[in-house]
Each structure stands twice: as structure tokens, then as C-alpha cells.
Scaffold this motif. Structure first.
Motif: not given
Length: 110
Positions: A28-41
Motif C-alpha cells: 500500500x505504501x510503496x507499490x509492487x517493487x523490483x530491485x537488484x539483489x545487491x548481494x555477492x560482493x
């Protein structure tokens, strides 16, 4: 009509319902979100190794805490790059959260 039991571990149904309610607030606040994982460094991989060693030591010397256990699971998730392994680690994070909450809920209230 009889329906199958969805949750058999005590407390998991309430945990899942609280997570669902929180997800509804997030959507409700942000909607359906899609982001990169940002993992594995390399930083994440090194961090996971350090946290894992700390947890192993705490288990060996009897000073284990929920905070240590959760930190290890989160660090292991951050170290992953393969989506299937990352998903497995995130499930483990959620399971540790459920166990910790169950422990909190089992404590006498002051």
C-alpha cells in the motif's frame, strides 16, 4: 469439508499472518517493487565468513544468541548471487526470525 493443515509448527500461522499484514502495508505504501539483489560482493562474502566464525565460536563456548544466529543467516544471504541459493538463505532468515519470535512469545511477561 475438511481442509489440510497449512502450518504445523506452533506459532507459524500467527507469524505468517503478521508477515502478510506487513506486506500489505508495504504494498500500500510503496507499490509492487523490483530491485537488484545487491548481494555477492567480496565484502559480503568476507562478512559471511567472519560472522560464521563468530557464531561457531559462540556455539562452542556456550554464548550463542539469537542476534548471532540471525546475523549469520543474513550474512550468508548477502554473500549469495545465485537466485535459488539466495532464496534458500532468505527462507532460513525467515525461519530464524520465526524461532526468535516464538522464543520471545514464550517468555513470561513482566
Amino acid at each position: 469439508m475438511s481442509y489440510p493443515t497449512l502450518f504445523t509448527t506452533p506459532g507459524i500461522r500467527a507469524f505468517a499472518e503478521e508477515i502478510d499484514a506487513e506486506r500489505q502495508r508495504q504494498i500500500a505504501t510503496f507499490g509492487d517493487q523490483h530491485h537488484p539483489d545487491g548481494t555477492g560482493t567480496i565484502h559480503h562474502i568476507d562478512q559471511a565468513d567472519r560472522v560464521r566464525a563468530k557464531v561457531d565460536q559462540a556455539a562452542a563456548d556456550g554464548t550463542q544468541t539469537w542476534g548471532n544466529i540471525l546475523a549469520e543467516e543474513v550474512a550468508e544471504a548477502f554473500a549469495e548471487t545465485a537466485p535459488n541459493r539466495l532464496r534458500t538463505e532468505l527462507i532460513q532468515v525467515a525461519a530464524v526470525c520465526a524461532a526468535w519470535i516464538a522464543d520471545l512469545d514464550s517468555r513470561p511477561t513482566a
